[in-house]
Scaffold this motif. Sequence first.
Motif, PDB file in Angstrom:
ATOM      1  N   TYR A  99      -3.987   1.331   0.881  1.00  0.00           N
ATOM      2  CA  TYR A  99      -4.970   0.090   0.864  1.00  0.00           C
ATOM      3  C   TYR A  99      -4.377  -1.080   0.208  1.00  0.00           C
ATOM      4  N   TYR A 100      -4.459  -2.111   0.694  1.00  0.00           N
ATOM      5  CA  TYR A 100      -4.069  -3.348  -0.092  1.00  0.00           C
ATOM      6  C   TYR A 100      -5.254  -4.175  -0.963  1.00  0.00           C
ATOM      7  N   LYS A 101      -6.322  -3.941  -0.106  1.00  0.00           N
ATOM      8  CA  LYS A 101      -7.632  -4.464  -0.598  1.00  0.00           C
ATOM      9  C   LYS A 101      -8.634  -3.365  -0.253  1.00  0.00           C
ATOM     10  N   ALA A 102      -8.984  -2.407  -1.137  1.00  0.00           N
ATOM     11  CA  ALA A 102      -9.865  -1.360  -0.824  1.00  0.00           C
ATOM     12  C   ALA A 102     -11.390  -1.521  -0.740  1.00  0.00           C
ATOM     13  N   ILE A 103     -11.778  -0.700  -0.031  1.00  0.00           N
ATOM     14  CA  ILE A 103     -13.147  -0.468   0.334  1.00  0.00           C
ATOM     15  C   ILE A 103     -13.714   0.236  -0.997  1.00  0.00           C
TER      16      ILE A 103
END
Length: 149
Positions: free
Chosen positions: A68-72
């Motif tokens: 994940y580079y920008k996570a949920i």
Amino acid sequence: MERSIKLIFLAVGFLAGCFGYTHACSCGQWPENGCQSDYSLRGVVLTVRNVNGPFVQEREYLVYVQRYYKAIPRRRRFVRIRSARHSATCGVQLQRGRRYVISGSVDGRRLRTNLCAYTKAWDSIPYWQQQNLYCGPGALDLPLLAPST
């Protein structure tokens, strides 16, 4: 002769009216990474299936997440991502078995992507740009597991 000219003007007017009501995918500025999106991840597409969305035909991808580079908020190993089926409606076409960086929006609990989001095949991203994909503290490396296909 006069009748031919009237028919030509009528045809041109009709075509101009048709083009005035045509809608196609149009993106503003292309993103450099997925940081402006709700999520950004790297993963392998395991399955592709066509589904009927509420307004357009869609394609749903089952993706094995590697990073994940920008996570949920709820990070999962396997995610389903939807996109419109056709590029005219901003849909992306991902190939089964290929690794991608996929970014997009979260619609309720459903992940979505489109042509205007940062979605690229991993092997097409230069090394220097691969290092520029992290979007802050939400980035997370997941331990690699062999995906079962």
